[in-house]
Design an enzyme around this catalytic site. Structure first.
Site, PDB file in Angstrom:
ATOM      1  N   ASP A  44      16.560  64.392  -8.982  1.00  0.00           N
ATOM      2  CA  ASP A  44      15.561  64.253  -8.247  1.00  0.00           C
ATOM      3  C   ASP A  44      15.191  65.718  -7.814  1.00  0.00           C
ATOM      4  O   ASP A  44      14.742  66.544  -6.646  1.00  0.00           O
ATOM      5  CB  ASP A  44      14.996  62.980  -7.531  1.00  0.00           C
ATOM      6  CG  ASP A  44      16.473  63.021  -6.211  1.00  0.00           C
ATOM      7  OD1 ASP A  44      16.988  63.754  -6.572  1.00  0.00           O
ATOM      8  OD2 ASP A  44      16.202  61.321  -6.100  1.00  0.00           O
ATOM      9  N   LYS A 113      18.630  56.545 -12.875  1.00  0.00           N
ATOM     10  CA  LYS A 113      19.879  56.291 -11.395  1.00  0.00           C
ATOM     11  C   LYS A 113      19.003  55.467 -10.087  1.00  0.00           C
ATOM     12  O   LYS A 113      18.183  55.906 -10.017  1.00  0.00           O
ATOM     13  CB  LYS A 113      20.050  57.687 -11.460  1.00  0.00           C
ATOM     14  CG  LYS A 113      21.195  57.401 -10.268  1.00  0.00           C
ATOM     15  CD  LYS A 113      22.136  58.877 -10.093  1.00  0.00           C
ATOM     16  CE  LYS A 113      21.473  60.062  -9.640  1.00  0.00           C
ATOM     17  NZ  LYS A 113      21.068  59.753  -8.267  1.00  0.00           N
ATOM     18  N   GLU A 182      29.186  60.203  -4.515  1.00  0.00           N
ATOM     19  CA  GLU A 182      28.511  61.649  -3.925  1.00  0.00           C
ATOM     20  C   GLU A 182      29.380  62.743  -2.580  1.00  0.00           C
ATOM     21  O   GLU A 182      28.837  61.515  -1.362  1.00  0.00           O
ATOM     22  CB  GLU A 182      27.582  61.806  -3.935  1.00  0.00           C
ATOM     23  CG  GLU A 182      26.739  63.739  -3.018  1.00  0.00           C
ATOM     24  CD  GLU A 182      25.550  64.465  -3.988  1.00  0.00           C
ATOM     25  OE1 GLU A 182      24.690  63.117  -4.275  1.00  0.00           O
ATOM     26  OE2 GLU A 182      25.339  65.120  -2.972  1.00  0.00           O
TER      27      GLU A 182
HETATM   28  O1  KIV Z   1      19.562  64.373  -8.131  1.00  0.00           O
HETATM   29  C1  KIV Z   1      20.625  65.203  -9.011  1.00  0.00           C
HETATM   30  O2  KIV Z   1      21.396  66.146  -9.277  1.00  0.00           O
HETATM   31  C2  KIV Z   1      21.755  63.790  -8.371  1.00  0.00           C
HETATM   32  C3  KIV Z   1      23.524  64.637  -8.572  1.00  0.00           C
HETATM   33  C4  KIV Z   1      23.804  65.149  -7.701  1.00  0.00           C
HETATM   34  C5  KIV Z   1      24.163  62.988  -8.524  1.00  0.00           C
HETATM   35  O3  KIV Z   1      21.776  62.871  -8.171  1.00  0.00           O
END
Ligand code: KIV
Length: 276
Positions: A44, A113, A182
């Protein structure tokens, strides 16, 4: 190349490091896939990197679906994971399942995710039970960065580290097939990686994770106003693009483009058409 599955990724733990990058469109996804990137995440981060929002919060299901389907079309081999945007899974596990299924049916992705720890376990369980593979996400969780005091390294105190270890355990038990870590200290990432049976994918979490993930636009240096501490820029594309585009602008203004080599001709005599 063989199409990667969730099972392939799970089996890489302790054997082979996993390379994961973000992708938002078919052309870039094709290039990344060709290079053998294992997982393409339609993050996102789309909101900030592509759509010009200030944060990831405004990103909608419809916006995500549009880009997930494009990445899938461009990427025949990588495992494609869709980030569940803020508001798509927080209301109830039923809402999460409905949106997770949309991602798989309409976007053609291999899983989703979900950000969060113990608080999202019921959601993770419901998704997995419905047949939607889930990647977890701990540490800095951008959708709720406000609650964490902004984009700050998480897990620095013993108490915070204990909480993250417990969250990782809970997520693994709830059925995630991998976990993004993260911006946490690398020693804590090592402890989590050794403890959970699923692969960990670090971004600002040091060398001991089972794999690494970066935002592709950061790696390519497409954005140069600031560089997060954990980003390694493999290319400086922004100045190269400025130079190329300025060259085009000057050529157009000076009548140097297009040249004969970029123009079409015809054997037909058009001269009598003048003034008709
Ligand atoms: O939204 C994203 O790009 C992410 C990554 C930084 C893991 O969640």
């Amino acid at each position: 190349m063989k199409k990667k599955t969730v099972r392939d990724i799970a089996q890489m733990k302790g054997r082979e490091k996993i390379a994961m990058l973000t992708a938002y469109d078919a052309a870039m996804a094709g290039l990344l896939d060709e290079c053998g990137i294992d997982i393409l995440l339609v993050g996102d981060s789309l909101g900030m990197v592509v759509l010009g929002y200030e944060s990831t919060v405004p990103v909608t299901m419809e916006e995500m679906l549009h880009h997930v389907a494009a990445v899938r079309r461009g990427s025949p081999n990588a495992l494609v994971i869709a980030d569940m945007p803020f508001g798509s899974c927080q209301v109830s596990p039923e809402q999460a399942v409905a949106n997770g299924i949309r991602f798989m049916k309409e976007g053609g992705c291999d899983g989703v995710k979900v950000e969060g720890g113990g608080d999202v376990c019921a959601t993770v369980q419901a998704l997995v039970r419905a047949g939607v593979p889930v990647m977890g996400h701990l540490g800095v969780t951008p959708q709720t960065a406000g609650l964490l005091g902004g984009y700050r390294v998480q897990g620095r105190s013993r108490e915070a580290a204990r909480r993250l270890l417990a969250d990782a355990d809970l997520l693994a038990r709830a059925g995630v097939f991998s976990i993004v870590l993260e911006c946490i200290p690398e020693e804590l990432a090592r402890l989590i990686t050794e403890r959970v049976p699923v692969p960990t994918l670090g971004i600002g979490a040091g060398i001991h994770c089972d794999g690494q993930v970066l935002v592709t636009n950061d790696l390519l240096g497409l954005f140069d106003r600031f560089t997060p501490h954990f980003v390694k820029k493999y290319l400086q594309l922004a100045p190269m693009i400025r130079e190329a585009v300025s060259g085009f602008r000057d050529d157009v203004r000076q009548g140097a483009f297009p040249g004969p080599e970029h123009s079409f001709s015809s054997d037909t005599d058009f001269s009598d058409l003048a003034g008709t």
